[in-house]
Design a protein around this motif. Structure first.
Motif, mmCIF file in Angstrom:
data_model
loop_
_atom_site.group_PDB
_atom_site.id
_atom_site.type_symbol
_atom_site.label_atom_id
_atom_site.label_comp_id
_atom_site.label_asym_id
_atom_site.label_seq_id
_atom_site.Cartn_x
_atom_site.Cartn_y
_atom_site.Cartn_z
ATOM 1 N N PRO A 66 0.812 -1.212 0.000
ATOM 2 C CA PRO A 66 0.000 0.000 0.000
ATOM 3 C C PRO A 66 0.843 1.259 0.000
ATOM 4 O O PRO A 66 0.509 2.236 -0.658
ATOM 5 C CB PRO A 66 -0.818 -0.083 1.286
ATOM 6 C CG PRO A 66 -0.469 -1.341 1.958
ATOM 7 C CD PRO A 66 0.618 -2.021 1.224
ATOM 8 N N SER A 67 1.940 1.223 0.724
ATOM 9 C CA SER A 67 2.671 2.462 0.879
ATOM 10 C C SER A 67 4.048 2.209 1.461
ATOM 11 O O SER A 67 4.168 1.605 2.520
ATOM 12 C CB SER A 67 1.866 3.386 1.810
ATOM 13 O OG SER A 67 2.681 4.402 2.317
ATOM 14 N N VAL A 68 5.092 2.619 0.769
ATOM 15 C CA VAL A 68 6.399 2.564 1.409
ATOM 16 C C VAL A 68 6.368 3.666 2.445
ATOM 17 O O VAL A 68 5.546 4.547 2.393
ATOM 18 C CB VAL A 68 7.580 2.838 0.449
ATOM 19 C CG1 VAL A 68 7.798 1.692 -0.487
ATOM 20 C CG2 VAL A 68 7.407 4.131 -0.260
ATOM 21 N N ILE A 93 9.302 -2.604 -6.481
ATOM 22 C CA ILE A 93 8.192 -2.250 -5.593
ATOM 23 C C ILE A 93 7.132 -1.414 -6.310
ATOM 24 O O ILE A 93 7.462 -0.477 -7.029
ATOM 25 C CB ILE A 93 8.708 -1.470 -4.365
ATOM 26 C CG1 ILE A 93 9.632 -2.367 -3.546
ATOM 27 C CG2 ILE A 93 7.548 -0.982 -3.505
ATOM 28 C CD1 ILE A 93 10.118 -1.745 -2.270
ATOM 29 N N ARG A 94 5.896 -1.820 -6.144
ATOM 30 C CA ARG A 94 4.778 -1.030 -6.665
ATOM 31 C C ARG A 94 3.897 -0.632 -5.497
ATOM 32 O O ARG A 94 3.544 -1.463 -4.676
ATOM 33 C CB ARG A 94 3.931 -1.855 -7.643
ATOM 34 C CG ARG A 94 4.701 -2.521 -8.745
ATOM 35 C CD ARG A 94 5.042 -1.593 -9.843
ATOM 36 N NE ARG A 94 3.842 -1.027 -10.463
ATOM 37 C CZ ARG A 94 3.900 -0.239 -11.544
ATOM 38 N NH1 ARG A 94 5.058 0.033 -12.098
ATOM 39 N NH2 ARG A 94 2.808 0.244 -12.039
ATOM 40 N N GLU A 95 3.536 0.627 -5.449
ATOM 41 C CA GLU A 95 2.655 1.112 -4.395
ATOM 42 C C GLU A 95 1.224 1.147 -4.906
ATOM 43 O O GLU A 95 0.966 1.625 -6.001
ATOM 44 C CB GLU A 95 3.067 2.544 -4.044
ATOM 45 C CG GLU A 95 3.514 2.739 -2.629
ATOM 46 C CD GLU A 95 3.708 4.216 -2.300
ATOM 47 O OE1 GLU A 95 3.502 5.065 -3.179
ATOM 48 O OE2 GLU A 95 4.070 4.511 -1.163
ATOM 49 N N GLN A 97 -1.094 2.670 -3.064
ATOM 50 C CA GLN A 97 -1.641 3.889 -2.498
ATOM 51 C C GLN A 97 -3.102 3.693 -2.132
ATOM 52 O O GLN A 97 -3.914 4.584 -2.285
ATOM 53 C CB GLN A 97 -1.543 5.029 -3.486
ATOM 54 C CG GLN A 97 -0.183 5.154 -4.086
ATOM 55 C CD GLN A 97 0.432 6.476 -3.744
ATOM 56 O OE1 GLN A 97 1.491 6.528 -3.143
ATOM 57 N NE2 GLN A 97 -0.228 7.549 -4.112
ATOM 58 N N GLU B 74 8.857 8.335 2.083
ATOM 59 C CA GLU B 74 7.561 8.104 1.458
ATOM 60 C C GLU B 74 7.271 9.149 0.385
ATOM 61 O O GLU B 74 6.936 8.826 -0.751
ATOM 62 C CB GLU B 74 6.468 8.131 2.529
ATOM 63 C CG GLU B 74 5.096 7.882 1.960
ATOM 64 C CD GLU B 74 4.098 7.591 3.071
ATOM 65 O OE1 GLU B 74 4.319 8.034 4.206
ATOM 66 O OE2 GLU B 74 3.101 6.921 2.781
ATOM 67 N N ARG B 78 7.287 8.801 -3.710
ATOM 68 C CA ARG B 78 6.059 9.125 -4.439
ATOM 69 C C ARG B 78 6.371 10.032 -5.628
ATOM 70 O O ARG B 78 5.853 9.840 -6.734
ATOM 71 C CB ARG B 78 5.079 9.793 -3.476
ATOM 72 C CG ARG B 78 3.640 9.586 -3.866
ATOM 73 C CD ARG B 78 2.758 9.530 -2.632
ATOM 74 N NE ARG B 78 2.900 8.268 -1.921
ATOM 75 C CZ ARG B 78 2.283 7.999 -0.765
ATOM 76 N NH1 ARG B 78 1.518 8.907 -0.208
ATOM 77 N NH2 ARG B 78 2.434 6.821 -0.194
ATOM 78 N N TRP B 81 8.145 7.958 -8.288
ATOM 79 C CA TRP B 81 7.228 7.076 -9.005
ATOM 80 C C TRP B 81 6.361 7.843 -10.000
ATOM 81 O O TRP B 81 6.061 7.351 -11.072
ATOM 82 C CB TRP B 81 6.327 6.332 -8.013
ATOM 83 C CG TRP B 81 6.864 4.998 -7.650
ATOM 84 C CD1 TRP B 81 7.330 4.050 -8.518
ATOM 85 C CD2 TRP B 81 7.012 4.434 -6.339
ATOM 86 N NE1 TRP B 81 7.756 2.944 -7.815
ATOM 87 C CE2 TRP B 81 7.564 3.148 -6.497
ATOM 88 C CE3 TRP B 81 6.703 4.908 -5.062
ATOM 89 C CZ2 TRP B 81 7.831 2.318 -5.408
ATOM 90 C CZ3 TRP B 81 6.969 4.075 -3.996
ATOM 91 C CH2 TRP B 81 7.528 2.794 -4.167
ATOM 92 N N ILE B 91 10.905 0.969 -10.772
ATOM 93 C CA ILE B 91 11.878 1.313 -9.734
ATOM 94 C C ILE B 91 12.317 0.083 -8.946
ATOM 95 O O ILE B 91 11.508 -0.680 -8.449
ATOM 96 C CB ILE B 91 11.285 2.341 -8.756
ATOM 97 C CG1 ILE B 91 10.866 3.602 -9.504
ATOM 98 C CG2 ILE B 91 12.281 2.663 -7.666
ATOM 99 C CD1 ILE B 91 11.998 4.307 -10.205
#
Lengths: 342, 342
Positions: A66-68, A93-95, A97, B74, B78, B81, B91
């Motif tokens: 969900p979120s780094v 890594i894919r977020e 969000q 974070e 963002r 990305w 990434i």
DNA sequence: TTGTACGCGTTATCAT
DNA sequence: ATGATAACGCGTACAA
């Protein structure tokens, strides 16, 4: 034209250089020296692009979370990396969000061979259509392992590694009940998240077992964020009578809730108890230190990645969830309710 | 044998299918339809491995940072990305875990073509030998952009995007001085980190400008961690006379310091003021809300990635650092020192 | 043990 | 506008 160059300088064939690289034991000592020297002098590094292409493997694994910047995932990622490094994988890594992504986004990555497998650390219903019915790809699903998240029926075809969220949540709730609390609020995550739904279910179950009613307004959505939790906490505090304890579906939200409780001039735990979930590194330095449920994050990460590796290698890893142990960590944010409440 | 398959079914050549994929405008409407249909019916997806191989590009960028799960990154991630998605890059994240890695580790990634470029978000002296003197690779350095970190002389050949750490730290210190503080402690990060050294320098400079001495024991290393900062804070509190204010080189450490101050039975800011750096999302919900220096994290991420993209495309992006604006955010953790201290 | 030669899927060049 | 074909760098049968 690079392995050729090395071969030329070493005075051997490209096949020998390739062998030197991939199975040195099949190269004679003397030849090995020559190749080694040629590689050293040229500073040659195999072209990974060509190698991947040839082997049909990227040695890349996508991790969806969900979120780094979420402290909880730090441990999980560390576990993943440990195994990944050992096995020669890099992590992409894919977020999300918190958005509900199409499952296609992720499976596409695998089908177009950008990655060898996927780890889902956040499965907010990633499926639009049943993955099995995807046109074109037939029945071959990409290797996927789910970490942390509870598996919904639609996801049950995939293996997972996680704690028993419902049981853990029930345990946390029971802890509050034992302290004497009867009105216990619950700050839930996103309804789209299966994980927080399971925790909510555990909470309801524990309440039921204690013979306590659960008012609808005691359950508020905290959207998995600091701000969401703050709004939720304000709602709960405005209730009359208000809950004497609040169970937050994760520590991040507990942090937000504690802030609002302080702002309302209430003391924790004297006036109101707070309990979280995850045991992130901040839990013990909060004021007061937070009672919460600890998850073995590195272990989850390691096992998830290891299982994925086996799946990629073609092994059958089944679809059963692997349940790892949780642990209730009692600190100072929970106590008996105010005297006039018993 | 896949583009071939599509070509066969569509009754065209592989070249045409390839063109349809990459420059549809060069394909006649009618042919386009045929190819489109063939692709649809086969569920064909171009093999990225082959494509990358052919093009000599991975469309991968490595981001090196000290630790995921650090809330500060974070926003930066963002921003990275956002640009990466727009430009078609994925990434790859590598954690340094505060270890001093060999620069070779990272440049190797590029030289072996596992990635098109590198973003360094944590440059704890990544160079063992001068990168320029690397054997074999001659003078061609990989595209690298540094984000957040201050650039040391040895790194000055690379462009960077960051705030003026020294100036910002000086400003934060001046804020404390203005409130009347004279004994100000400083919890530094790792000495290996250039960034925290710059912040320390800003602190020293502001103290000097205010005509205030800086005792050696006022500066303690907090190792960029919660625990390190806690130990550092305990050291500072044991001093006699102890500082009336503590400047922490980042918010994470400020959180640790605040916890120890509370444990010592002291009130913030009445007994002792605390100021941080970064303005992570927890800063405003701490007790009391933390005065700190905000960085435009998303902007840093975006600009860093954009600059890297240009470098990868062969553009000359120079080596000048791009300085983005910081902002002192005054909350409630700073106030005048106790009356008997003035 | 070593070398020769082919193929992986795609794109780019050059004709047509 | 389209087709034939040569690369790209590596791994691996297969032959020697």
């Amino acid at each position: 034209m690079s392995i050729k160059e090395v071969a030329r300088i070493a005075g051997v064939s490209t096949a020998t250089v390739s062998r030197y690289l991939n199975s040195p034991e099949h190269v004679r000592e003397k030849t090995r020296k020559k190749v080694q020297e040629a590689i050293r002098s040229t500073g040659y590094a195999p072209n990974t692009l060509a190698r991947n292409f040839r082997r049909g493997k990227t040695s890349l694994v996508v991790v969806v979370l969900p979120s780094v910047g979420d402290p909880f995932f730090e441990g999980v990622m560390r576990g993943i990396w440990r195994v990944a490094d050992a096995e020669g994988y890099s992590i992409l890594i894919r977020e999300t969000q918190f958005n509900t992504h199409e499952f296609d986004d992720y499976s596409e990555i695998v089908f177009s061979k950008q990655a060898d497998g996927i780890i889902l650390l956040a499965s907010t219903s990633p499926f639009t259509s049943g993955p099995a019915e995807r046109a074109g790809h037939g029945d071959r699903l990409p290797p996927i392992v789910i970490g942390c998240e509870t598996v919904a029926p639609q996801l049950s075809q995939f293996p997972s590694v996680r704690v028993d969220n419902a049981a853990a949540a029930a345990e946390a709730t029971a802890h509050l009940v034992q302290l004497g609390h009867r009105r216990i609020g619950f700050i839930a995550g996103l309804q789209a998240s299966l994980l927080t739904r399971d925790r909510e279910q555990g909470y309801r179950q524990a309440m039921a077992e204690a013979g306590l009613p659960v008012a609808d307004e005691w359950i508020v959505e905290g959207r998995q964020t600091l701000d969401g939790a703050r709004a939720a906490a304000r709602q709960l505090l405005a209730l009359s009578p208000r809950p004497t304890a609040i169970f937050c579906a994760n520590d991040e939200m507990a942090m937000g809730a504690m802030h609002e409780i302080r702002r309302a001039g209430l003391r924790i735990p004297q006036d109101i108890s707070v309990i979280g979930f995850d045991d992130i590194r901040y839990a013990e330095i909060l004021d007061p230190p937070l009672t919460t449920v600890a998850q073995p994050t590195e272990e989850i990460g390691e096992h998830t990645m290891r299982r994925l590796c086996r799946a990629i290698d073609g092994g059958d890893i089944g679809a059963e969830p692997e349940i790892v142990p949780h642990r209730l960590v009692v600190r100072e944010s929970t106590a008996a309710p105010p005297a006039d409440e018993s």
